[in-house]
Design a protein around this motif. Structure first.
Motif, PDB file in Angstrom:
ATOM      1  N   ARG A   1       0.854  -1.094  -0.002  1.00 26.81           N
ATOM      2  CA  ARG A   1       0.015   0.038  -0.078  1.00 26.81           C
ATOM      3  C   ARG A   1       0.802   1.419   0.074  1.00 26.81           C
ATOM      4  NH1 ARG A   1      -4.215   0.080   3.125  1.00 26.81           N
ATOM      5  NH2 ARG A   1      -4.163  -2.191   3.393  1.00 26.81           N
ATOM      6  N   THR A   2       2.139   1.180  -0.181  1.00 27.06           N
ATOM      7  CA  THR A   2       3.164   2.088  -0.301  1.00 27.06           C
ATOM      8  C   THR A   2       3.445   2.552  -1.703  1.00 27.06           C
ATOM      9  OG1 THR A   2       3.869   1.977   1.882  1.00 27.06           O
ATOM     10  CG2 THR A   2       5.293   3.158   0.564  1.00 27.06           C
ATOM     11  N   VAL A   3       3.315   3.950  -1.998  1.00 32.50           N
ATOM     12  CA  VAL A   3       3.879   4.500  -3.237  1.00 32.50           C
ATOM     13  C   VAL A   3       5.006   5.375  -2.720  1.00 32.50           C
ATOM     14  CG1 VAL A   3       3.541   5.887  -5.338  1.00 32.50           C
ATOM     15  CG2 VAL A   3       1.649   4.413  -4.414  1.00 32.50           C
ATOM     16  N   ILE A   4       6.349   5.169  -3.443  1.00 36.23           N
ATOM     17  CA  ILE A   4       7.395   6.171  -3.089  1.00 36.23           C
ATOM     18  C   ILE A   4       7.617   7.042  -4.103  1.00 36.23           C
ATOM     19  CG2 ILE A   4       9.982   6.133  -2.632  1.00 36.23           C
ATOM     20  CD1 ILE A   4       9.538   3.462  -1.704  1.00 36.23           C
ATOM     21  N   THR A   5       7.997   8.479  -3.914  1.00 41.16           N
ATOM     22  CA  THR A   5       8.193   9.339  -4.804  1.00 41.16           C
ATOM     23  C   THR A   5       9.595  10.059  -4.505  1.00 41.16           C
ATOM     24  OG1 THR A   5       7.277  11.167  -3.677  1.00 41.16           O
ATOM     25  CG2 THR A   5       5.973  10.088  -5.376  1.00 41.16           C
ATOM     26  N   THR A   6      10.477  10.306  -5.594  1.00 41.51           N
ATOM     27  CA  THR A   6      11.615  10.626  -5.067  1.00 41.51           C
ATOM     28  C   THR A   6      12.156  11.553  -6.398  1.00 41.51           C
ATOM     29  OG1 THR A   6      13.959   9.895  -4.720  1.00 41.51           O
ATOM     30  CG2 THR A   6      12.910   8.562  -6.210  1.00 41.51           C
ATOM     31  N   GLY A   7      13.513  11.996  -6.518  1.00 37.21           N
ATOM     32  CA  GLY A   7      13.723  12.674  -7.668  1.00 37.21           C
ATOM     33  C   GLY A   7      15.406  13.109  -7.309  1.00 37.21           C
ATOM     34  N   LEU A   8      15.922  13.999  -8.159  1.00 39.28           N
ATOM     35  CA  LEU A   8      17.385  14.176  -8.025  1.00 39.28           C
ATOM     36  C   LEU A   8      17.545  15.869  -7.808  1.00 39.28           C
ATOM     37  CD1 LEU A   8      18.582  12.611 -11.483  1.00 39.28           C
ATOM     38  CD2 LEU A   8      18.600  11.806  -9.133  1.00 39.28           C
ATOM     39  N   SER A   9      16.325  16.418  -7.419  1.00 39.10           N
ATOM     40  CA  SER A   9      16.496  17.870  -6.789  1.00 39.10           C
ATOM     41  C   SER A   9      17.256  18.108  -5.728  1.00 39.10           C
ATOM     42  CB  SER A   9      14.990  18.506  -6.767  1.00 39.10           C
ATOM     43  OG  SER A   9      14.297  18.403  -8.113  1.00 39.10           O
ATOM     44  N   LYS A  10      17.118  17.335  -4.751  1.00 39.32           N
ATOM     45  CA  LYS A  10      17.720  17.436  -3.342  1.00 39.32           C
ATOM     46  C   LYS A  10      19.064  16.957  -3.270  1.00 39.32           C
ATOM     47  CE  LYS A  10      13.745  19.727  -3.010  1.00 39.32           C
ATOM     48  NZ  LYS A  10      13.636  20.876  -3.134  1.00 39.32           N
ATOM     49  N   SER A  11      19.182  15.658  -3.684  1.00 44.17           N
ATOM     50  CA  SER A  11      20.418  14.968  -3.467  1.00 44.17           C
ATOM     51  C   SER A  11      21.494  15.367  -4.344  1.00 44.17           C
ATOM     52  CB  SER A  11      20.116  13.229  -3.645  1.00 44.17           C
ATOM     53  OG  SER A  11      19.685  13.291  -5.193  1.00 44.17           O
ATOM     54  N   LEU A  12      20.988  15.794  -5.446  1.00 42.05           N
ATOM     55  CA  LEU A  12      22.321  16.157  -6.571  1.00 42.05           C
ATOM     56  C   LEU A  12      22.112  17.886  -6.790  1.00 42.05           C
ATOM     57  CD1 LEU A  12      22.741  12.958  -8.671  1.00 42.05           C
ATOM     58  CD2 LEU A  12      24.086  13.841  -6.837  1.00 42.05           C
ATOM     59  N   GLY A  13      21.216  18.456  -6.444  1.00 43.23           N
ATOM     60  CA  GLY A  13      20.883  19.940  -6.967  1.00 43.23           C
ATOM     61  C   GLY A  13      20.401  19.974  -8.117  1.00 43.23           C
ATOM     62  N   LEU A  14      19.722  19.157  -8.860  1.00 44.95           N
ATOM     63  CA  LEU A  14      19.154  19.419 -10.006  1.00 44.95           C
ATOM     64  C   LEU A  14      17.844  19.791 -10.237  1.00 44.95           C
ATOM     65  CD1 LEU A  14      20.856  16.233 -11.598  1.00 44.95           C
ATOM     66  CD2 LEU A  14      21.776  18.512 -11.576  1.00 44.95           C
ATOM     67  N   GLY A  15      17.591  20.649  -9.299  1.00 45.66           N
ATOM     68  CA  GLY A  15      15.865  21.359  -9.146  1.00 45.66           C
ATOM     69  C   GLY A  15      15.488  21.736 -10.437  1.00 45.66           C
ATOM     70  N   GLY A  16      16.300  22.427 -11.100  1.00 44.58           N
ATOM     71  CA  GLY A  16      15.848  23.177 -12.292  1.00 44.58           C
ATOM     72  C   GLY A  16      15.845  22.212 -13.513  1.00 44.58           C
ATOM     73  N   TRP A  17      16.295  20.932 -13.315  1.00 51.77           N
ATOM     74  CA  TRP A  17      16.089  20.291 -14.488  1.00 51.77           C
ATOM     75  C   TRP A  17      14.960  19.134 -14.251  1.00 51.77           C
ATOM     76  CZ3 TRP A  17      21.682  17.646 -15.956  1.00 51.77           C
ATOM     77  CH2 TRP A  17      22.535  18.652 -16.314  1.00 51.77           C
ATOM     78  N   ARG A  18      14.246  19.322 -13.375  1.00 46.56           N
ATOM     79  CA  ARG A  18      12.902  18.358 -13.071  1.00 46.56           C
ATOM     80  C   ARG A  18      13.128  17.097 -13.478  1.00 46.56           C
ATOM     81  NH1 ARG A  18      11.768  20.177  -9.834  1.00 46.56           N
ATOM     82  NH2 ARG A  18       9.668  19.672  -9.818  1.00 46.56           N
ATOM     83  N   ILE A  19      13.494  16.199 -12.676  1.00 41.27           N
ATOM     84  CA  ILE A  19      13.727  14.800 -12.861  1.00 41.27           C
ATOM     85  C   ILE A  19      13.195  14.027 -11.506  1.00 41.27           C
ATOM     86  CG2 ILE A  19      15.211  12.641 -13.307  1.00 41.27           C
ATOM     87  CD1 ILE A  19      17.227  14.762 -14.324  1.00 41.27           C
ATOM     88  N   GLY A  20      12.151  13.522 -11.829  1.00 44.73           N
ATOM     89  CA  GLY A  20      11.417  12.680 -10.723  1.00 44.73           C
ATOM     90  C   GLY A  20      10.897  11.385 -10.854  1.00 44.73           C
ATOM     91  N   ALA A  21      10.750  10.529  -9.950  1.00 45.42           N
ATOM     92  CA  ALA A  21      10.362   9.113 -10.159  1.00 45.42           C
ATOM     93  C   ALA A  21       9.396   8.605  -9.279  1.00 45.42           C
ATOM     94  CB  ALA A  21      11.823   8.112 -10.263  1.00 45.42           C
ATOM     95  N   ALA A  22       8.520   7.735  -9.415  1.00 48.25           N
ATOM     96  CA  ALA A  22       7.623   7.075  -8.519  1.00 48.25           C
ATOM     97  C   ALA A  22       8.063   5.628  -8.567  1.00 48.25           C
ATOM     98  CB  ALA A  22       6.389   7.510  -8.955  1.00 48.25           C
ATOM     99  N   ARG A  23       8.019   4.939  -7.292  1.00 46.47           N
ATOM    100  CA  ARG A  23       7.734   3.469  -7.210  1.00 46.47           C
ATOM    101  C   ARG A  23       6.696   2.914  -6.767  1.00 46.47           C
ATOM    102  NH1 ARG A  23       8.283  -0.600  -3.460  1.00 46.47           N
ATOM    103  NH2 ARG A  23       9.810  -2.392  -3.809  1.00 46.47           N
TER     104      ARG A  23
END
Length: 454
Positions: free
Chosen positions: A244-266
């Motif tokens: 029952r868990t969906v995970i969302t993540t991305g590269l904005s915070k870990s690698l500082g790529l906020g302006g590139w807009r890259i996200g993923a969901a599991r």
């Protein structure tokens, strides 16, 4: 006591329609983005401001990410809505290395995690349970999806998850009021408090989700920014309630790529997870079509975690932790209460112990507290009333990553044995200390001077 349902924006009188207290319009600009724009305009006009109101990682670009972007430049076709297989495989491997075996067909890529969160709000049924305080985007997205958001106070020890006892009470009262809570958003580590919920608390909340039939959306975009993973173990709700868990993540915070807009969901395994994924893909096909081709190559590179990415994550986390702890100490020295930061790059001080002194200076709530810091000291923070907190409380979020400076200064900070001794960081920390102390007429501690701040 549970918090009342959260409105998309705090309801205020017309004269308070500014970035610290947005007006009543349902579609008022996101307050953190509005404040970021305000800072840009006032700096362009020559004003000196210390910007702590925007959750941007402020890290220099990795050369490998730039190379991946250039290599993907010829990918001009739309491509699959969920993302190309090589990029989804990389994200699946990322989760597998964190103890969550994942097939690539359970991954969806998007232009940032924010659209994925919106798509989940649009496609999953029922109303939404949020920790209070919480990131300022969750409640407006719920409203845009026609849902009501029920805020539940967080525990005294951390943010990002609702207090378990208060959660049960809130669910009972919400249903009695005609709401249908079916979805719960958690943030691990937490924005805005900069803390990580301990495993036992995650288990308690997941047990409630099972018994109350809630789908969990676990926003784990800060997962790789845990300051001391040995002292602060990370447990994902997907480890406890995988179905029952969906995970969302991305590269904005870990690698500082906020302006590139890259996200993923599991998405979860099985039929229920497939239905969730299919719903989000259907929404994506109407909203963003696909993550851009070049950014998919960046995703494949970064989520595969070659050695230079692993090294950058280590160095950045060390920097985030050092500066967040320094601002936490400044808050305590000023007389505020504040949870010790253990993840992400935020602190969330509470100036409630100084309410009487602040009232004498015209500060009676979080909006007036934020305005006082801006008007008196040029320090910009995000008031707690914009995060679902009690507007009468004297709390705000400070994003400590904005103290690192420009690209050259960021590189110096990443490489420094003690980044707090760098003049540009020490000077900004000293200015924050002076601003916090000035709120009640105190004098900043001498050790927070530009020369000796640690």
């Amino acid at each position: 006591m549970t918090s009342p349902p959260l409105s998309p924006r705090p309801r205020v009188t017309p004269h308070e329609r500014d970035p610290h207290g947005a007006g009543p319009a349902e579609l008022a600009p996101s307050p953190n983005l509005a404040l970021d724009q305000l800072v840009r305009e006032r700096r362009a006009a020559g004003e000196s401001l210390v910007h702590l109101a925007f959750g941007e990682a402020r890290l220099p670009l990795l050369p490998g990410a730039a190379d991946a972007l250039a290599a993907g430049a010829r990918r001009t076709a739309y491509g699959p809505v969920a993302g190309r297989e090589h990029a989804r495989e990389a994200v699946a491997g990322y989760f597998a290395r964190r103890g969550l075996p994942t097939d690539a067909d359970r991954i969806v890529l998007a232009p940032g995690s924010k659209p994925l969160l919106m798509a989940l709000q649009l496609t999953l049924p029922g109303d939404v349970v949020l920790p209070a305080p919480a990131w300022n985007t969750y409640a407006p997205q719920a409203a845009l999806a026609g849902k009501r958001a029920v805020g539940v106070p967080v525990p005294a020890s951390c943010g990002g998850v609702p207090d378990p006892a208060a959660l049960r009470t809130a669910l009972r009262r919400a249903r009695a009021d005609g709401l249908r809570p079916r979805l719960m958003v958690l943030t691990l580590p937490d924005n805005p408090t900069g803390t990580l919920a301990p495993p036992e608390l995650v288990r308690d909340v997941c047990d409630i989700a099972r018994s109350e039939d809630l789908v969990i959306v676990s926003d784990e975009i800060y997962r790789d920014v845990v300051h001391d993973s040995a002292a602060t173990p990370f447990l994902s709700p997907a480890d406890v309630a995988p179905d029952r868990t969906v995970i969302t993540t991305g590269l904005s915070k870990s690698l500082g790529l906020g302006g590139w807009r890259i996200g993923a969901a599991r998405f979860p395994p099985g039929e229920s997870g497939r239905r969730m994924r299919d719903g989000v893909v259907a929404a994506a096909s109407e909203l963003w079509s696909a993550l851009s081709g070049p950014m998919q190559d960046v995703a494949a590179y970064a989520f595969a975690e070659p050695p230079e990415v692993v090294e950058r994550l280590r160095d950045a986390t060390r920097l985030h932790g050092a500066v967040a702890r320094a601002v936490h100490r400044i808050a305590l020295d000023s007389g505020a209460l504040c949870r010790p930061p253990t993840g992400a790059f935020y602190v969330y001080p509470d100036f409630g112990p100084l309410r009487r002194e602040l009232a004498d200076r015209g500060v009676t709530d979080s909006a007036s507290l934020a305005r006082r810091l801006l008007d008196e000291s040029g320090v910009v923070v995000l008031g707690g009333h914009l995060l679902g907190d009690d507007p009468r409380a004297l709390r705000f979020k400070a994003a400590t990553s904005l103290l690192y400076g420009d690209d050259k200064e960021q590189r110096e900070a990443l490489a420094a044995e003690d980044p707090l001794r760098l003049p540009h960081i020490a000077g900004r920390l000293a200015r924050v200390a002076t601003a916090f102390a000035r709120l009640t007429g105190r004098q900043a501690p001498a050790h927070d001077s530009p020369e000796t701040a640690r």
